[in-house]
Design an enzyme around this catalytic site. Structure first.
Site, short mmCIF file in Angstrom:
data_model
loop_
_atom_site.label_atom_id
_atom_site.label_comp_id
_atom_site.label_asym_id
_atom_site.label_seq_id
_atom_site.Cartn_x
_atom_site.Cartn_y
_atom_site.Cartn_z
N CYS A 59 0.88 -1.21 -0.11
CA CYS A 59 0.21 -0.11 -0.06
C CYS A 59 0.74 1.20 0.02
CB CYS A 59 -1.11 -0.25 1.16
SG CYS A 59 -2.20 1.23 1.09
N CYS A 89 -6.21 -2.93 7.53
CA CYS A 89 -7.41 -2.25 7.34
C CYS A 89 -8.49 -2.90 6.78
CB CYS A 89 -7.16 -0.87 6.89
SG CYS A 89 -6.73 -1.08 5.14
#
EC number: 2.8.1.13
Length: 342
Positions: free
Chosen positions: A99, A190
């Site tokens: 990410c 997440c």
């Protein structure tokens, strides 16, 4: 200077924005929204709708503009799909490092340079940048997650809280009455949104039972509950009885066999990295490799480079070397680069 701050709705990025504004910069708060639903209560994740709201409130208090980018599809394509595909092929991926490279740090900075003409993108990471080099922070170091960020991206990245402790950051937040001063840290992956990893993966991967086999004796010791539920080095939850402690040492995805063995079968004296991201040149000595976040760095004997891979020879054998994880190479506290363990 015009500085965008990647604001997760947490205390670190909020204080980073405050410090930059106090220094006289033109600051813009930027928050990425990766999904529209709320997470489970007490889930320790970031980039949720509640985090977007918290970031907006902080920006209003600081008197800086705030923008939200809906990158749900981009995040799915570059991180979630990669994560699921990795597990399907028997790997243990590190989605946070991916990410940082492909979405919320390096790519976000590039995107904002092109679209908003910013000078820098700042984040709340615990990372030190000195003379263009990434170094370990003194506390809560997160430089490991920067190992895949391209060298050219460092030109427009900055980390204002890298020299600070968590307590110092919280003290500043309390002093200026930020509502996120005592917000819990995001630690979970997440997009799991508080779900158990096994439950999440079972939505996408067939968890078919198979044999658990001893790597040396080739004896079948029991049945596993789905090979993708296990990672290299795992000891607990195997569900087999044996006279010595056993660890997961290998996974045969095609045959659906989980191989286990004593600790010595985990030992590796060399690690191969693919897709190596070079930040600095290798040194002759005092180099280390870190193979998991918060794991102990392992001294390097020497490094061999070829066209496709970087091979790290170790001074002492390593355990729990999981394919798919990130291997980050350091010279002292300086991050030299990193790649995917293969």
């Amino acid at each position: 200077m015009i500085i965008a701050v990647g604001m997760s709705g947490g205390v670190d990025s909020s204080v980073a924005a405050y410090l930059l504004k106090e220094q006289g910069h033109d600051v813009i708060g930027v928050t990425l929204r990766f999904y529209k639903e709320e997470c489970k209560e007490n889930a320790r994740v970031c980039c949720s709708p509640k985090d977007v709201q918290d970031a907006r409130i902080v920006c209003d208090m600081l008197g800086i503009p705030h923008i939200t980018l809906d990158w749900e599809n981009l995040f799915k394509e570059r991180v979630i799909d990669y994560f699921i595909k990795s597990y399907k092929t028997g790997l243990t991926p590190n989605p946070c490092a991916i990410c940082n490279k492909d979405v919320k740090t390096a790519f976000l900075g590039f995107y904002l340079k092109q679209t908003a003409d910013i000078d820098f993108l700042a984040t709340g990471h615990y990372v030190i940048k000195e003379e263009g080099k990434i170094k370990r922070a003194k506390e809560k170091d997160q430089s490991y997650f920067m190992a895949l960020v391209p060298k050219q991206s460092l030109d427009y990245l900055m980390f204002p809280v890298g020299y600070m402790t968590k307590q110092e950051i919280r003290d500043i937040a309390k002093k200026i009455n930020l509502p996120v001063a005592n917000k819990i840290e995001s630690q979970d992956v997440c997009f799991l949104k508080g779900m158990d990893l096994e439950d999440y993966l079972s939505q996408f991967i067939d968890m078919t039972q198979g044999d658990i086999v001893h790597i040396a004796t080739q004896k079948t010791l029991g049945k596993h509950k789905g090979i993708h539920r296990y990672t290299i080095g795992q000891r607990h939850g195997l569900g087999v009885s044996y006279h010595k402690p056993l660890y997961v040492v290998e996974k045969d995805i095609e045959k659906n066999i989980l191989y286990v063995g004593e600790k010595e079968y985990l030992l590796k004296d060399a690690i191969t990295l693919k897709d190596y991201n070079k930040l600095e040149d290798f040194e002759k000595d005092n180099m280390y490799i870190q193979i998991r976040y918060n794991s102990k760095p392992i001294p390097i004997k020497h490094i061999e480079e070829n066209k496709d891979n970087v091979i790290i020879f170790l001074k002492e054998p390593a355990t729990q070397v999981a394919k798919g994880q990130v291997g980050a190479i350091y010279f002292g506290d300086i991050l030299l680069g990193g790649g995917i363990i293969s």
